[in-house]
Design a protein around this motif. Structure first.
Motif, PDB file in Angstrom:
ATOM      1  N   HIS A   1       6.542   7.324 -16.550  1.00 22.03           N
ATOM      2  CA  HIS A   1       7.473   7.305 -17.683  1.00 22.03           C
ATOM      3  C   HIS A   1       8.868   7.767 -17.252  1.00 22.03           C
ATOM      4  CE1 HIS A   1       9.345   8.826 -21.431  1.00 22.03           C
ATOM      5  NE2 HIS A   1       8.861   7.687 -21.897  1.00 22.03           N
ATOM      6  N   ALA A   2       8.926   8.691 -16.300  1.00 23.24           N
ATOM      7  CA  ALA A   2      10.211   9.226 -15.829  1.00 23.24           C
ATOM      8  C   ALA A   2      10.929   8.268 -14.880  1.00 23.24           C
ATOM      9  CB  ALA A   2       9.987  10.573 -15.140  1.00 23.24           C
ATOM     10  N   GLY A   3      10.194   7.275 -14.330  1.00 22.38           N
ATOM     11  CA  GLY A   3      10.852   6.299 -13.474  1.00 22.38           C
ATOM     12  C   GLY A   3      10.253   6.139 -12.083  1.00 22.38           C
ATOM     13  N   GLU A   4       9.143   6.809 -11.803  1.00 25.86           N
ATOM     14  CA  GLU A   4       8.509   6.620 -10.505  1.00 25.86           C
ATOM     15  C   GLU A   4       7.809   5.264 -10.490  1.00 25.86           C
ATOM     16  OE1 GLU A   4       6.183   9.482  -7.517  1.00 25.86           O
ATOM     17  OE2 GLU A   4       4.968   8.941  -9.262  1.00 25.86           O
ATOM     18  N   LEU A   5       8.030   4.486  -9.429  1.00 26.51           N
ATOM     19  CA  LEU A   5       7.463   3.145  -9.319  1.00 26.51           C
ATOM     20  C   LEU A   5       6.234   3.095  -8.426  1.00 26.51           C
ATOM     21  CD1 LEU A   5      10.841   1.255  -8.882  1.00 26.51           C
ATOM     22  CD2 LEU A   5       9.457   1.425 -10.972  1.00 26.51           C
ATOM     23  N   SER A   6       6.261   3.875  -7.355  1.00 28.69           N
ATOM     24  CA  SER A   6       5.130   3.936  -6.433  1.00 28.69           C
ATOM     25  C   SER A   6       5.231   5.224  -5.624  1.00 28.69           C
ATOM     26  CB  SER A   6       5.124   2.724  -5.494  1.00 28.69           C
ATOM     27  OG  SER A   6       6.248   2.755  -4.640  1.00 28.69           O
ATOM     28  N   TYR A   7       4.129   5.570  -4.953  1.00 28.92           N
ATOM     29  CA  TYR A   7       4.141   6.808  -4.170  1.00 28.92           C
ATOM     30  C   TYR A   7       3.167   6.710  -3.013  1.00 28.92           C
ATOM     31  CZ  TYR A   7      -0.330   8.023  -6.253  1.00 28.92           C
ATOM     32  OH  TYR A   7      -1.648   8.003  -6.627  1.00 28.92           O
ATOM     33  N   GLN A   8       3.371   7.600  -2.077  1.00 29.95           N
ATOM     34  CA  GLN A   8       2.435   7.835  -0.987  1.00 29.95           C
ATOM     35  C   GLN A   8       2.288   9.341  -0.859  1.00 29.95           C
ATOM     36  OE1 GLN A   8       4.346   6.033   2.401  1.00 29.95           O
ATOM     37  NE2 GLN A   8       3.444   4.053   1.994  1.00 29.95           N
ATOM     38  N   VAL A   9       1.076   9.813  -0.607  1.00 32.53           N
ATOM     39  CA  VAL A   9       0.825  11.221  -0.336  1.00 32.53           C
ATOM     40  C   VAL A   9       0.313  11.302   1.088  1.00 32.53           C
ATOM     41  CG1 VAL A   9      -0.560  13.258  -0.928  1.00 32.53           C
ATOM     42  CG2 VAL A   9       0.339  11.790  -2.751  1.00 32.53           C
ATOM     43  N   LEU A  10       0.965  12.125   1.887  1.00 29.74           N
ATOM     44  CA  LEU A  10       0.597  12.300   3.279  1.00 29.74           C
ATOM     45  C   LEU A  10       0.406  13.781   3.560  1.00 29.74           C
ATOM     46  CD1 LEU A  10       3.360  10.236   3.127  1.00 29.74           C
ATOM     47  CD2 LEU A  10       2.264   9.569   5.234  1.00 29.74           C
ATOM     48  N   LYS A  11      -0.294  14.090   4.643  1.00 27.36           N
ATOM     49  CA  LYS A  11      -0.448  15.490   5.032  1.00 27.36           C
ATOM     50  C   LYS A  11      -0.051  15.634   6.482  1.00 27.36           C
ATOM     51  CE  LYS A  11      -5.239  15.535   6.625  1.00 27.36           C
ATOM     52  NZ  LYS A  11      -4.989  15.984   7.980  1.00 27.36           N
ATOM     53  N   TYR A  12       0.335  16.835   6.839  1.00 22.42           N
ATOM     54  CA  TYR A  12       0.619  17.125   8.234  1.00 22.42           C
ATOM     55  C   TYR A  12      -0.686  17.054   9.018  1.00 22.42           C
ATOM     56  CZ  TYR A  12       5.452  18.741   7.605  1.00 22.42           C
ATOM     57  OH  TYR A  12       6.798  18.820   7.359  1.00 22.42           O
ATOM     58  N   ASP A  13      -0.631  16.597  10.246  1.00 25.02           N
ATOM     59  CA  ASP A  13      -1.854  16.439  11.031  1.00 25.02           C
ATOM     60  C   ASP A  13      -2.491  17.773  11.405  1.00 25.02           C
ATOM     61  OD1 ASP A  13       0.032  17.197  12.955  1.00 25.02           O
ATOM     62  OD2 ASP A  13      -0.742  15.846  14.478  1.00 25.02           O
ATOM     63  N   ASN A  14      -1.716  18.846  11.368  1.00 25.51           N
ATOM     64  CA  ASN A  14      -2.243  20.156  11.760  1.00 25.51           C
ATOM     65  C   ASN A  14      -2.344  21.141  10.597  1.00 25.51           C
ATOM     66  OD1 ASN A  14       0.477  20.522  11.386  1.00 25.51           O
ATOM     67  ND2 ASN A  14       0.848  21.579  13.308  1.00 25.51           N
ATOM     68  N   ASN A  15      -2.127  20.667   9.356  1.00 26.50           N
ATOM     69  CA  ASN A  15      -2.177  21.559   8.194  1.00 26.50           C
ATOM     70  C   ASN A  15      -2.480  20.723   6.943  1.00 26.50           C
ATOM     71  OD1 ASN A  15      -1.778  23.329   6.081  1.00 26.50           O
ATOM     72  ND2 ASN A  15       0.136  24.164   6.858  1.00 26.50           N
ATOM     73  N   ALA A  16      -3.725  20.772   6.486  1.00 22.81           N
ATOM     74  CA  ALA A  16      -4.147  19.953   5.337  1.00 22.81           C
ATOM     75  C   ALA A  16      -3.461  20.348   4.038  1.00 22.81           C
ATOM     76  CB  ALA A  16      -5.661  20.046   5.171  1.00 22.81           C
ATOM     77  N   ASN A  17      -2.868  21.526   3.971  1.00 19.39           N
ATOM     78  CA  ASN A  17      -2.190  21.965   2.755  1.00 19.39           C
ATOM     79  C   ASN A  17      -0.673  21.770   2.817  1.00 19.39           C
ATOM     80  OD1 ASN A  17      -4.500  22.711   1.325  1.00 19.39           O
ATOM     81  ND2 ASN A  17      -4.583  24.666   2.368  1.00 19.39           N
ATOM     82  N   LYS A  18      -0.169  21.165   3.881  1.00 23.34           N
ATOM     83  CA  LYS A  18       1.250  20.818   3.988  1.00 23.34           C
ATOM     84  C   LYS A  18       1.365  19.352   3.620  1.00 23.34           C
ATOM     85  CE  LYS A  18       5.453  22.028   5.529  1.00 23.34           C
ATOM     86  NZ  LYS A  18       6.074  23.224   5.981  1.00 23.34           N
ATOM     87  N   ILE A  19       1.910  19.094   2.433  1.00 28.47           N
ATOM     88  CA  ILE A  19       1.879  17.772   1.816  1.00 28.47           C
ATOM     89  C   ILE A  19       3.269  17.141   1.791  1.00 28.47           C
ATOM     90  CG2 ILE A  19       1.334  16.530  -0.335  1.00 28.47           C
ATOM     91  CD1 ILE A  19      -1.080  17.828   1.113  1.00 28.47           C
ATOM     92  N   VAL A  20       3.295  15.825   1.996  1.00 26.24           N
ATOM     93  CA  VAL A  20       4.507  15.031   1.838  1.00 26.24           C
ATOM     94  C   VAL A  20       4.236  14.027   0.721  1.00 26.24           C
ATOM     95  CG1 VAL A  20       6.059  13.375   2.915  1.00 26.24           C
ATOM     96  CG2 VAL A  20       5.140  15.281   4.264  1.00 26.24           C
ATOM     97  N   HIS A  21       5.103  14.027  -0.265  1.00 28.07           N
ATOM     98  CA  HIS A  21       5.030  13.071  -1.381  1.00 28.07           C
ATOM     99  C   HIS A  21       6.263  12.180  -1.228  1.00 28.07           C
ATOM    100  CE1 HIS A  21       5.617  12.521  -6.037  1.00 28.07           C
ATOM    101  NE2 HIS A  21       5.244  11.406  -5.470  1.00 28.07           N
ATOM    102  N   PHE A  22       6.050  10.910  -0.917  1.00 32.56           N
ATOM    103  CA  PHE A  22       7.128   9.953  -0.730  1.00 32.56           C
ATOM    104  C   PHE A  22       7.013   8.918  -1.833  1.00 32.56           C
ATOM    105  CE2 PHE A  22       8.930   6.108   1.372  1.00 32.56           C
ATOM    106  CZ  PHE A  22      10.218   6.598   1.563  1.00 32.56           C
ATOM    107  N   SER A  23       8.070   8.734  -2.610  1.00 33.41           N
ATOM    108  CA  SER A  23       7.965   7.849  -3.769  1.00 33.41           C
ATOM    109  C   SER A  23       9.215   7.004  -3.963  1.00 33.41           C
ATOM    110  CB  SER A  23       7.674   8.666  -5.028  1.00 33.41           C
ATOM    111  OG  SER A  23       8.624   9.704  -5.192  1.00 33.41           O
ATOM    112  N   LYS A  24       9.018   5.865  -4.644  1.00 33.30           N
ATOM    113  CA  LYS A  24      10.117   4.968  -5.038  1.00 33.30           C
ATOM    114  C   LYS A  24      10.412   5.223  -6.514  1.00 33.30           C
ATOM    115  CE  LYS A  24       8.979   1.218  -1.889  1.00 33.30           C
ATOM    116  NZ  LYS A  24       8.618  -0.204  -1.786  1.00 33.30           N
ATOM    117  N   TRP A  25      11.691   5.225  -6.852  1.00 34.81           N
ATOM    118  CA  TRP A  25      12.136   5.506  -8.212  1.00 34.81           C
ATOM    119  C   TRP A  25      13.121   4.462  -8.695  1.00 34.81           C
ATOM    120  CZ3 TRP A  25      10.996   9.645 -11.532  1.00 34.81           C
ATOM    121  CH2 TRP A  25      10.013  10.512 -11.040  1.00 34.81           C
ATOM    122  N   THR A  26      13.246   4.361 -10.005  1.00 33.14           N
ATOM    123  CA  THR A  26      14.216   3.433 -10.583  1.00 33.14           C
ATOM    124  C   THR A  26      15.640   3.916 -10.353  1.00 33.14           C
ATOM    125  OG1 THR A  26      13.989   4.522 -12.733  1.00 33.14           O
ATOM    126  CG2 THR A  26      12.650   2.538 -12.352  1.00 33.14           C
TER     127      THR A  26
END
Length: 93
Positions: free
Chosen positions: A29-54
């Motif tokens: 609803h806020a304008g996010e079109l798509s996303y990817q969630v990734l993690k660091y290879d050496n830390n499962a709790n270090k997260i990268v959220h990469f997203s496309k927005w309007t």
């Protein structure tokens, strides 16, 4: 196309992911079109959220809102880093 890169550590990935998934409708609803969630290879709790927005404006308004600050607290997010990006070029090799 506008993009947002968020890097953050979470207390517990599974707990964070549930809250992240539950917020899908408000992100859309806020304008996010798509996303990817990734993690660091050496830390499962270090997260990268990469997203496309309007738009970058909509993304900043959403991520900086008091509602999202509270959601991040509930999700156990530790000091997120936000990078707002404008696409210059894309390709496939």
């Amino acid at each position: 196309m506008e993009h947002v890169l968020i890097i953050h550590e979470v207390e517990d990935y599974e707990a964070w992911k549930k809250i992240f998934d539950d917020a899908a409708a408000i992100r859309k609803h806020a304008g996010e079109l798509s996303y990817q969630v990734l993690k660091y290879d050496n830390n499962a709790n270090k997260i990268v959220h990469f997203s496309k927005w309007t738009s970058i404006v909509k993304a900043k308004t959403f991520f900086e809102s008091p509602k999202l600050v509270e959601i991040r607290k509930q999700a156990g997010v530790k000091t997120p880093e936000f990078v707002y990006l404008e696409l210059l070029e894309a390709g496939m090799l």
